[in-house]
Design a protein around this motif. Structure first.
Motif, PDB file in Angstrom:
ATOM      1  N   ASP A  52      17.669  10.383 -33.665  1.00 43.04           N
ATOM      2  CA  ASP A  52      17.765  10.504 -35.119  1.00 43.04           C
ATOM      3  C   ASP A  52      16.398  10.687 -35.773  1.00 43.04           C
ATOM      4  O   ASP A  52      16.255  11.395 -36.757  1.00 43.04           O
ATOM      5  CB  ASP A  52      18.459   9.270 -35.710  1.00 43.04           C
ATOM      6  N   ALA A  53      15.371  10.031 -35.214  1.00 39.73           N
ATOM      7  CA  ALA A  53      14.028  10.110 -35.780  1.00 39.73           C
ATOM      8  C   ALA A  53      13.194  11.207 -35.123  1.00 39.73           C
ATOM      9  O   ALA A  53      11.993  11.276 -35.334  1.00 39.73           O
ATOM     10  CB  ALA A  53      13.332   8.762 -35.626  1.00 39.73           C
ATOM     11  N   GLY A  54      13.839  12.041 -34.311  1.00 40.40           N
ATOM     12  CA  GLY A  54      13.123  13.097 -33.605  1.00 40.40           C
ATOM     13  C   GLY A  54      13.177  12.859 -32.111  1.00 40.40           C
ATOM     14  O   GLY A  54      13.673  11.832 -31.645  1.00 40.40           O
ATOM     15  N   PRO A  55      12.666  13.796 -31.337  1.00 38.26           N
ATOM     16  CA  PRO A  55      12.745  13.672 -29.879  1.00 38.26           C
ATOM     17  C   PRO A  55      11.811  12.589 -29.340  1.00 38.26           C
ATOM     18  O   PRO A  55      10.761  12.317 -29.910  1.00 38.26           O
ATOM     19  CB  PRO A  55      12.336  15.054 -29.381  1.00 38.26           C
ATOM     20  N   SER A  56      12.227  11.979 -28.230  1.00 37.56           N
ATOM     21  CA  SER A  56      11.419  10.989 -27.516  1.00 37.56           C
ATOM     22  C   SER A  56      11.109  11.544 -26.136  1.00 37.56           C
ATOM     23  O   SER A  56      11.976  12.116 -25.480  1.00 37.56           O
ATOM     24  CB  SER A  56      12.186   9.679 -27.376  1.00 37.56           C
ATOM     25  N   LEU A  57       9.872  11.347 -25.697  1.00 42.57           N
ATOM     26  CA  LEU A  57       9.441  11.853 -24.398  1.00 42.57           C
ATOM     27  C   LEU A  57       9.300  10.688 -23.413  1.00 42.57           C
ATOM     28  O   LEU A  57       8.424   9.841 -23.556  1.00 42.57           O
ATOM     29  CB  LEU A  57       8.106  12.590 -24.517  1.00 42.57           C
TER      30      LEU A  57
END
Length: 157
Positions: A52-57
């Motif tokens: 929801d807050a953007g992609p996570s790596l």
């Protein structure tokens, strides 16, 4: 001064918890424990997970390398019965998910499954780590076991 000493003691005691070993049981009933150091020495891969807050790596060793380090059949050794193999990945809270051995094997499957130990370049948060199963292209993250402590390799009948 005493509060500083106490805080230092707490940090020293907490450090080994972050370097947790992973116990792997094989289909023949034998077990192997991969130390945090052994896991850290394995090749690494990255998986990006949308959120929801953007992609996570996430980053960590591919499950295929973890399996190989545990003496499990991967790649060309996976021919025959091991093609029916699967891993039950277990978290410290008792949650578990199943990954087929073929899905976990980078030589046999396009998607990557990793045993992540970092998130966006930092060690995993305590509620997720020290290791988390992350599978590329899963639509939902329900198989993404947090705080991985053990894996059981089995052959389906």
């Amino acid at each position: 001064m005493k509060p500083l000493l106490f805080a230092g003691l707490l940090l020293a005691l907490a450090a080994p918890a972050a370097a947790q070993d992973v116990k792997i049981s094989r289909a023949d009933g034998t077990e192997v424990t991969l130390s945090a150091a052994a896991l850290a020495d394995l090749p690494r891969a990255q998986v990006t997970v949308p959120g929801d807050a953007g992609p996570s790596l996430y980053e960590g060793p591919p499950l295929a390398y973890v399996m190989r380090a545990a003496g499990l059949p991967v790649g060309m050794r996976a021919h025959g019965d091991p093609m029916r193999g699967y891993l039950v990945v277990r978290g410290a809270d008792g949650y578990a998910a199943v990954v087929s051995a073929v899905e976990a094997d980078k030589d046999l499957h396009k998607d990557v499954a990793i045993l992540a130990d970092t998130l966006d370049g930092q060690p995993l948060p305590e509620r997720e780590g020290p290791r988390r199963l992350v599978i590329a292209d899963d639509i939902k993250s329900w198989r993404s076991v947090r705080q991985v402590v053990a894996m059981d390799y089995r052959i389906a009948e």
